[in-house]
Design an enzyme around this catalytic site. Structure first.
Site, PDB file in Angstrom:
ATOM      1  N   LYS A  74      33.512  34.957  47.597  1.00  0.00           N
ATOM      2  CA  LYS A  74      34.455  34.615  46.529  1.00  0.00           C
ATOM      3  C   LYS A  74      34.933  35.928  45.892  1.00  0.00           C
ATOM      4  O   LYS A  74      34.178  36.901  45.820  1.00  0.00           O
ATOM      5  CB  LYS A  74      33.732  33.761  45.477  1.00  0.00           C
ATOM      6  CG  LYS A  74      34.507  33.503  44.187  1.00  0.00           C
ATOM      7  CD  LYS A  74      35.621  32.511  44.374  1.00  0.00           C
ATOM      8  CE  LYS A  74      36.426  32.304  43.092  1.00  0.00           C
ATOM      9  NZ  LYS A  74      37.647  31.517  43.325  1.00  0.00           N
ATOM     10  N   CYS A  93      45.842  36.723  42.860  1.00  0.00           N
ATOM     11  CA  CYS A  93      45.346  35.478  42.272  1.00  0.00           C
ATOM     12  C   CYS A  93      46.402  34.906  41.325  1.00  0.00           C
ATOM     13  O   CYS A  93      46.825  35.580  40.394  1.00  0.00           O
ATOM     14  CB  CYS A  93      44.046  35.708  41.506  1.00  0.00           C
ATOM     15  SG  CYS A  93      43.515  34.218  40.641  1.00  0.00           S
TER      16      CYS A  93
HETATM   17  C1  DHB Z   1      41.429  31.970  42.532  1.00  0.00           C
HETATM   18  C2  DHB Z   1      42.521  31.566  43.252  1.00  0.00           C
HETATM   19  C3  DHB Z   1      43.084  32.414  44.176  1.00  0.00           C
HETATM   20  O1  DHB Z   1      44.158  32.071  44.933  1.00  0.00           O
HETATM   21  C4  DHB Z   1      42.547  33.660  44.348  1.00  0.00           C
HETATM   22  O2  DHB Z   1      43.107  34.481  45.237  1.00  0.00           O
HETATM   23  C5  DHB Z   1      41.462  34.068  43.624  1.00  0.00           C
HETATM   24  C6  DHB Z   1      40.905  33.211  42.709  1.00  0.00           C
HETATM   25  C7  DHB Z   1      40.851  31.105  41.514  1.00  0.00           C
HETATM   26  O3  DHB Z   1      41.614  30.411  40.843  1.00  0.00           O
HETATM   27  O4  DHB Z   1      39.624  31.144  41.328  1.00  0.00           O
END
Ligand code: DHB
Length: 308
Positions: free
Chosen positions: A45, A128
């Site tokens: 993540k 993001c």
């Molecule tokens: C999240 C969503 C994304 O597309 C990303 O690249 C990183 C984090 C999120 O909302 O957690």
């Protein structure tokens, strides 16, 4: 019998399939499950300096075709993922994904990991879409150039990659490619992140399927495959010496074949893994193998980038 072996920089992967950042990568038990799958590699993540709880739920929704998410970067903080990678047994590389929400915090993260030889090729997420009030960095060309020059290159001296958002105009791909070319430590691009700020409406409730940002979220799944293929193709053509990691809309071996045909080194799968579970990795690898056998391709290099 054909081979799915993939070379990615100094790494040899036994197949070209990974999870996408954010899917099966937030907690160590999910990462452990990923480690045990048939995938060639895995990714965490996107981590921030400290842990975050993320946005209010429901922040994720999916049906059989698409997903919409506005998770807001829930994660356990950088040390959690770095320590996980340090303790991982040999056998499957794990890429650290890092989210940039604040330049100073990212500088701290980069200084910390610069000293660690077990962190290889981090994926810096500059796309993001789910932090309220914050522009996706990779859509702000001046901000991106500033970030790469003053935060990345000043604090991190090893090769790294960028996770990019989709671009919808070839002129923008040229602009971003020019920026990337002037930062030689960028050795891969992951194309693409979700298509940001879409609105999926539930007709019964007459509202969005997710709550944060008035219902706006990042789109993943089937609809984004052609957008992803177009971005992989255009970036590979512009920057042939850089590895492009294909991400977006993959649910079958055929989809992986298409990503590799337009130049992807390997691929990442998000929505489909979340929906169908990790068992689908082996199925997708077998489907890819069977397409290659039918076409008489022995290795991925026989068709990688050969889009006609
Ligand atoms: C999240 C969503 C994304 O597309 C990303 O690249 C990183 C984090 C999120 O909302 O957690």
């Amino acid at each position: 019998m054909c081979s799915l072996v993939t070379r990615f920089r100094s790494l040899i992967l036994h197949n070209p399939i990974s999870n996408a950042a954010g899917v099966f990568g937030t907690h160590t038990d999910e990462l452990d499950q990923m480690f045990r799958t048939h995938s060639g590699l895995m990714v965490t993540k996107s981590a921030t300096l400290g842990s975050r709880v993320g946005n209010k739920w429901p922040a994720y929704w999916e049906n059989s075709q698409i997903s919409v998410n506005s998770m807001g970067l829930p994660n356990n903080g950088i040390e959690y993922y770095v320590d996980y990678i340090r303790d991982l047994p040999e056998g499957k590389p794990c890429i650290l994904s890092i989210a940039n929400i604040d330049n100073e915090q990212t500088a701290d993260i980069l200084q910390y990991i610069n000293e660690l030889d077990y962190i290889k090729y981090p994926e810096i997420n500059v796309s993001c879409p789910n932090i309220e009030g914050k522009e996706q960095l990779a859509y702000d060309y001046e901000g991106l150039e500033y970030f790469l020059t003053n935060i990345l290159d000043k604090n991190y001296t090893k090769p790294y990659g960028l996770k990019l958002p989709p671009y919808f105009d070839p002129v923008h791909i040229d602009l971003v490619s020019d920026i990337i070319e002037s930062h030689p430590n960028i050795v891969f691009l992951t194309c693409i992140n979700s298509v940001g700020n879409v609105l999926h409406i539930d007709i019964d409730t007459e509202s969005s399927v997710i709550i944060p940002k008035s219902g706006l979220g990042g789109l993943g799944g089937d609809y984004i495959l052609p957008i992803a293929l177009s971005n992989v193709y255009q970036f590979k053509k512009r920057l042939p010496h850089i590895d492009i990691i294909g991400c977006g809309g993959i649910r079958s071996g055929e989809d992986v074949f298409k990503h590799i045909l337009v130049g992807a080194t390997f691929v990442q799968i998000g929505t489909h893994l979340n929906r169908k579970g990790l068992g689908s990795i082996e199925r997708i690898a077998e489907e890819l193998r069977s397409i290659m056998n039918k076409k008489g391709y022995q290795t991925l290099d026989d068709f990688r980038g050969h889009y006609k």
